[in-house]
Structure formats: C-alpha cells, structure tokens
Motif scaffolding. Sequence first.
Motif, PDB file in Angstrom:
ATOM      1  N   ARG A  18       0.836  -1.202   0.000  1.00 58.13           N
ATOM      2  CA  ARG A  18       0.000   0.000   0.000  1.00 58.13           C
ATOM      3  C   ARG A  18       0.872   1.254   0.000  1.00 58.13           C
ATOM      4  NH1 ARG A  18      -2.754  -2.992   4.224  1.00 58.13           N
ATOM      5  NH2 ARG A  18      -4.623  -4.004   3.386  1.00 58.13           N
ATOM      6  N   ALA A  19       1.968   1.203   0.776  1.00 53.49           N
ATOM      7  CA  ALA A  19       2.859   2.357   0.845  1.00 53.49           C
ATOM      8  C   ALA A  19       3.471   2.659  -0.518  1.00 53.49           C
ATOM      9  CB  ALA A  19       3.961   2.110   1.875  1.00 53.49           C
ATOM     10  N   GLU A  20       3.917   1.626  -1.217  1.00 56.66           N
ATOM     11  CA  GLU A  20       4.542   1.846  -2.524  1.00 56.66           C
ATOM     12  C   GLU A  20       3.532   2.344  -3.544  1.00 56.66           C
ATOM     13  OE1 GLU A  20       6.900  -1.310  -4.024  1.00 56.66           O
ATOM     14  OE2 GLU A  20       7.944  -1.670  -2.121  1.00 56.66           O
ATOM     15  N   VAL A  21       2.328   1.785  -3.518  1.00 53.34           N
ATOM     16  CA  VAL A  21       1.293   2.234  -4.450  1.00 53.34           C
ATOM     17  C   VAL A  21       0.924   3.688  -4.172  1.00 53.34           C
ATOM     18  CG1 VAL A  21      -1.115   1.923  -5.137  1.00 53.34           C
ATOM     19  CG2 VAL A  21       0.367  -0.065  -4.879  1.00 53.34           C
ATOM     20  N   ALA A  22       0.773   4.020  -2.881  1.00 51.60           N
ATOM     21  CA  ALA A  22       0.444   5.400  -2.521  1.00 51.60           C
ATOM     22  C   ALA A  22       1.550   6.348  -2.956  1.00 51.60           C
ATOM     23  CB  ALA A  22       0.205   5.504  -1.016  1.00 51.60           C
ATOM     24  N   ASP A  23       2.791   5.911  -2.786  1.00 50.87           N
ATOM     25  CA  ASP A  23       3.936   6.733  -3.184  1.00 50.87           C
ATOM     26  C   ASP A  23       3.915   6.998  -4.687  1.00 50.87           C
ATOM     27  OD1 ASP A  23       6.166   8.190  -2.730  1.00 50.87           O
ATOM     28  OD2 ASP A  23       7.494   6.503  -2.315  1.00 50.87           O
ATOM     29  N   TYR A  24       3.542   5.973  -5.430  1.00 52.29           N
ATOM     30  CA  TYR A  24       3.545   6.086  -6.885  1.00 52.29           C
ATOM     31  C   TYR A  24       2.371   6.915  -7.399  1.00 52.29           C
ATOM     32  CZ  TYR A  24       3.348   4.712 -11.792  1.00 52.29           C
ATOM     33  OH  TYR A  24       3.303   4.735 -13.157  1.00 52.29           O
ATOM     34  N   THR A  25       1.206   6.730  -6.800  1.00 53.33           N
ATOM     35  CA  THR A  25      -0.010   7.308  -7.384  1.00 53.33           C
ATOM     36  C   THR A  25      -0.387   8.671  -6.841  1.00 53.33           C
ATOM     37  OG1 THR A  25      -1.380   6.139  -5.752  1.00 53.33           O
ATOM     38  CG2 THR A  25      -0.989   5.036  -7.853  1.00 53.33           C
ATOM     39  N   THR A  26      -0.150   8.909  -5.552  1.00 54.62           N
ATOM     40  CA  THR A  26      -0.673  10.153  -4.978  1.00 54.62           C
ATOM     41  C   THR A  26       0.384  11.035  -4.349  1.00 54.62           C
ATOM     42  OG1 THR A  26      -1.100   9.138  -2.815  1.00 54.62           O
ATOM     43  CG2 THR A  26      -2.856   8.999  -4.450  1.00 54.62           C
ATOM     44  N   VAL A  42       9.158   7.367  25.388  1.00 55.72           N
ATOM     45  CA  VAL A  42       8.107   7.687  24.432  1.00 55.72           C
ATOM     46  C   VAL A  42       8.565   7.310  23.030  1.00 55.72           C
ATOM     47  CG1 VAL A  42       6.641   9.535  23.523  1.00 55.72           C
ATOM     48  CG2 VAL A  42       7.378   9.589  25.926  1.00 55.72           C
ATOM     49  N   PHE A  43       7.685   6.686  22.281  1.00 56.48           N
ATOM     50  CA  PHE A  43       8.017   6.314  20.901  1.00 56.48           C
ATOM     51  C   PHE A  43       6.777   6.404  20.025  1.00 56.48           C
ATOM     52  CE2 PHE A  43       6.769   2.421  23.063  1.00 56.48           C
ATOM     53  CZ  PHE A  43       5.968   1.753  22.136  1.00 56.48           C
ATOM     54  N   ALA A  44       7.016   6.536  18.739  1.00 55.79           N
ATOM     55  CA  ALA A  44       5.940   6.448  17.754  1.00 55.79           C
ATOM     56  C   ALA A  44       5.969   5.049  17.153  1.00 55.79           C
ATOM     57  CB  ALA A  44       6.118   7.499  16.668  1.00 55.79           C
ATOM     58  N   ALA A  45       4.805   4.537  16.815  1.00 56.91           N
ATOM     59  CA  ALA A  45       4.716   3.205  16.216  1.00 56.91           C
ATOM     60  C   ALA A  45       3.738   3.231  15.046  1.00 56.91           C
ATOM     61  CB  ALA A  45       4.273   2.177  17.249  1.00 56.91           C
ATOM     62  N   VAL A  46       4.076   2.465  14.020  1.00 52.85           N
ATOM     63  CA  VAL A  46       3.172   2.219  12.901  1.00 52.85           C
ATOM     64  C   VAL A  46       3.146   0.722  12.652  1.00 52.85           C
ATOM     65  CG1 VAL A  46       3.599   4.467  11.837  1.00 52.85           C
ATOM     66  CG2 VAL A  46       5.001   2.495  11.167  1.00 52.85           C
ATOM     67  N   ARG A  47       2.164   0.260  11.930  1.00 47.62           N
ATOM     68  CA  ARG A  47       2.141  -1.153  11.568  1.00 47.62           C
ATOM     69  C   ARG A  47       3.333  -1.446  10.660  1.00 47.62           C
ATOM     70  NH1 ARG A  47      -3.070   0.579  11.567  1.00 47.62           N
ATOM     71  NH2 ARG A  47      -3.004   1.105   9.349  1.00 47.62           N
ATOM     72  N   ARG A  48       4.020  -2.542  10.940  1.00 44.19           N
ATOM     73  CA  ARG A  48       5.231  -2.862  10.182  1.00 44.19           C
ATOM     74  C   ARG A  48       4.916  -2.939   8.683  1.00 44.19           C
ATOM     75  NH1 ARG A  48      10.206  -4.270  11.237  1.00 44.19           N
ATOM     76  NH2 ARG A  48       9.766  -4.379  13.473  1.00 44.19           N
ATOM     77  N   GLY A  49       5.750  -2.309   7.917  1.00 43.53           N
ATOM     78  CA  GLY A  49       5.549  -2.222   6.477  1.00 43.53           C
ATOM     79  C   GLY A  49       5.007  -0.871   6.061  1.00 43.53           C
ATOM     80  N   ALA A  50       4.353  -0.154   7.010  1.00 50.13           N
ATOM     81  CA  ALA A  50       3.763   1.143   6.672  1.00 50.13           C
ATOM     82  C   ALA A  50       4.730   2.301   6.888  1.00 50.13           C
ATOM     83  CB  ALA A  50       2.501   1.378   7.511  1.00 50.13           C
ATOM     84  N   GLU A  51       5.922   2.010   7.458  1.00 52.80           N
ATOM     85  CA  GLU A  51       6.850   3.094   7.786  1.00 52.80           C
ATOM     86  C   GLU A  51       7.338   3.856   6.553  1.00 52.80           C
ATOM     87  OE1 GLU A  51       9.226  -0.799   7.722  1.00 52.80           O
ATOM     88  OE2 GLU A  51       7.279  -0.076   8.481  1.00 52.80           O
ATOM     89  N   SER A  52       7.231   3.228   5.369  1.00 52.19           N
ATOM     90  CA  SER A  52       7.672   3.908   4.142  1.00 52.19           C
ATOM     91  C   SER A  52       6.527   4.613   3.416  1.00 52.19           C
ATOM     92  CB  SER A  52       8.328   2.900   3.192  1.00 52.19           C
ATOM     93  OG  SER A  52       7.416   1.874   2.840  1.00 52.19           O
ATOM     94  N   HIS A  53       5.324   4.590   3.988  1.00 47.79           N
ATOM     95  CA  HIS A  53       4.177   5.240   3.341  1.00 47.79           C
ATOM     96  C   HIS A  53       4.453   6.745   3.217  1.00 47.79           C
ATOM     97  CE1 HIS A  53       0.108   6.563   2.483  1.00 47.79           C
ATOM     98  NE2 HIS A  53      -0.263   5.305   2.341  1.00 47.79           N
ATOM     99  N   PRO A  54       4.180   7.343   2.055  1.00 43.84           N
ATOM    100  CA  PRO A  54       4.514   8.761   1.857  1.00 43.84           C
ATOM    101  C   PRO A  54       3.762   9.717   2.775  1.00 43.84           C
ATOM    102  CG  PRO A  54       3.170   7.944   0.044  1.00 43.84           C
ATOM    103  CD  PRO A  54       3.594   6.744   0.840  1.00 43.84           C
ATOM    104  N   LEU A  55       2.639   9.274   3.351  1.00 39.51           N
ATOM    105  CA  LEU A  55       1.930  10.114   4.304  1.00 39.51           C
ATOM    106  C   LEU A  55       2.520   9.999   5.709  1.00 39.51           C
ATOM    107  CD1 LEU A  55      -1.798   9.563   3.275  1.00 39.51           C
ATOM    108  CD2 LEU A  55      -0.332  11.505   2.737  1.00 39.51           C
ATOM    109  N   LEU A  56       3.150   8.867   5.993  1.00 34.44           N
ATOM    110  CA  LEU A  56       3.674   8.639   7.334  1.00 34.44           C
ATOM    111  C   LEU A  56       5.121   9.078   7.473  1.00 34.44           C
ATOM    112  CD1 LEU A  56       2.131   5.139   8.146  1.00 34.44           C
ATOM    113  CD2 LEU A  56       1.192   7.411   8.574  1.00 34.44           C
ATOM    114  N   ARG A  57       5.903   8.950   6.410  1.00 38.21           N
ATOM    115  CA  ARG A  57       7.327   9.300   6.483  1.00 38.21           C
ATOM    116  C   ARG A  57       7.567  10.718   6.995  1.00 38.21           C
ATOM    117  NH1 ARG A  57       8.177   6.762   1.373  1.00 38.21           N
ATOM    118  NH2 ARG A  57       8.255   8.843   0.455  1.00 38.21           N
TER     119      ARG A  57
END
Length: 305
Positions: free
Chosen positions: A80-88, A275-290
């Motif tokens: 999903r992260a790669e598709v989002a990066d490519y499309t939006t 204190v830390f931030a967490a995302v679901r593994r694999g989503a850390e490269s999503h262009p909205l989350l980076r």
Amino acid sequence: MIDTRRLRTLQAVADHGTVTAAAAALHLTPSAVSQQLAALEHEVGHRLLVRDGRGVHLTAVGKIMLGHANEVLAQLERARAEVADYTTGAAGEITVACFATAISAVLAPAITALRASAPGLQIRVRDAEGDQSLTMLLDSEADVAITVDYRGAPDPADRRLHRVPLYAEPFDLVLPQTHPLAAEPPHPPTASLAALADETWIGPYPGNPVHDVIAFACEQAGFTPRFAHCSDDFRAVVALVAAGAGVALVPRLALRDMNLQGVVVRNVPGPERHVFAAVRRGAESHPLLRPLLTTLRDLSDRTPT
C-alpha cells in the motif's frame, strides 16, 4: 488460497483473547468472526484455536499461522505504501492516537511544521493513553500511535510494529509545601523515594502506563505505594497534592506551564517513561507517514526534559 481477511481475523483474536472482543475491534459480529476462523481452519486443514474458559488460545499450528499472518499483513502494508507513493504522493489524511502530554510536546508542533513542508497531509488526532493507542493502531483505528513502554505492552521486537524512539521523560516528585522534604535546601533539589514509603500517594488509575512507572520506581526503592486518590488528569493530581492529600510522581513535561502554587517539585533519580511512535510494520515507508515520523523525531531531539 488463504484469504488475507481471515489472517487479520486470526491476528485480532490473538491480540484480544476472545472472539467477542476481536469482533468489536473488527466491527463484525461474533458470528462472522467465528465463520472467518472456521473457514481459515478449513483452508489450513488444522485447528488453530482452542476454547479456554471464556477466551481462546492458539494451537501450535495457530501460532505458526499467526507468525505468517504478521509477515503477510506487514507486506501488504508495504505494498500500500509503494502504491500510494507512486499514485498520490504525500497528500491525504492519517489518524494519530497520542496521549495528552505528547500532543502538547511534539505532535502539535509537528502539525504546525508539516503545514509548511507537507501541505497535502491532513492529521486527525485522537487523545488516547499509551495502553489504548497501540490497540487502536493494531486494530487499524489509527495509522500512528505515540505511546510509551508499559507492563503488558507488545515487546519491542514485536514483528507487527515498527517503532521510532522519540524521547525519555523523567518524573518529578510533587510535595505539599508543608511536607518536611519540601523544606530541604533546593540545591540540589533532589529527594529519595525510599523516604516516602509511609506516605499517602496520588496517581493515575491502575492500567494507565504512568501508574506502572510509579509503582515500579517505588518497588525499586523497596516499598509498594499506597494510592489513596486516583486521577488520570495530572492537573487534578497536582491540585490534590496542593491540598495536602498526599504526594505524587508526575511526568516532567506534564508540569510544564502548570500552576504549581501550593506544591514543591523535587527531582528524583530513576523513574522515567520512554516515548516512541509506532506504525504497523511495512507502513513506515508510506509517503503520508514518512514526513510525520521524521518531523516527530527531529522535534523530539529538541524537546527539553
């Protein structure tokens, strides 16, 4: 072929321990969850769950499947992260679950900073204690959790999560002005927890991660704190201390800009929350989350504690 939706159902049941709780998290009926699990068992050809009183636990095969489910679902997040990066690109909305002090310390400043650097990013904030935000993240009710380590939290090596360390926050001792330790010379303004073994304590309710930090710090000092008053609102905690109702350990950033009339603050060695931030593994490269994760980390480096 194994249906990935059924893998998510297995993951939810493993996380929550009962079909009913998993159904609530997935916004399904218990019957639908049971049907999904039965179908998954049919696809795998083995029993995956065994009832244990009112709950369920995984069989040996169930544990194997859960490990693969975690990997498969993480890979889908990457896709999903790669598709989002490519499309939006970096335009869209994300939800962040975060406890109040960290909202003030890093999340609100991050929103301000991102308004200029990532104008297409919209952030929705959900005020949630640390033990709630990770559950919201794993249940896909949030995209990012800003939280702390606590008893019962997922292990740092948990393969469902990607963590970004932010900052370590010390706790300060808050005393009534009439307390004997409040009269000590303020240089250095330190106090020993061991001297407070017989005191009445004020703090958050059990289950709140801050309660765990306080209890552990006192245990390390050789006693179990006697909590007579409970509130998850640190302003209320300080007000009760000012009224002479007891003593408290409060995260340092929670005391910032607070009215401290009637109390004295002393440093104590040891207790702090990480204190830390967490995302679901694999989503850390999503262009909205980076951009959010990067900004949070940069701001945390400058957060005074």
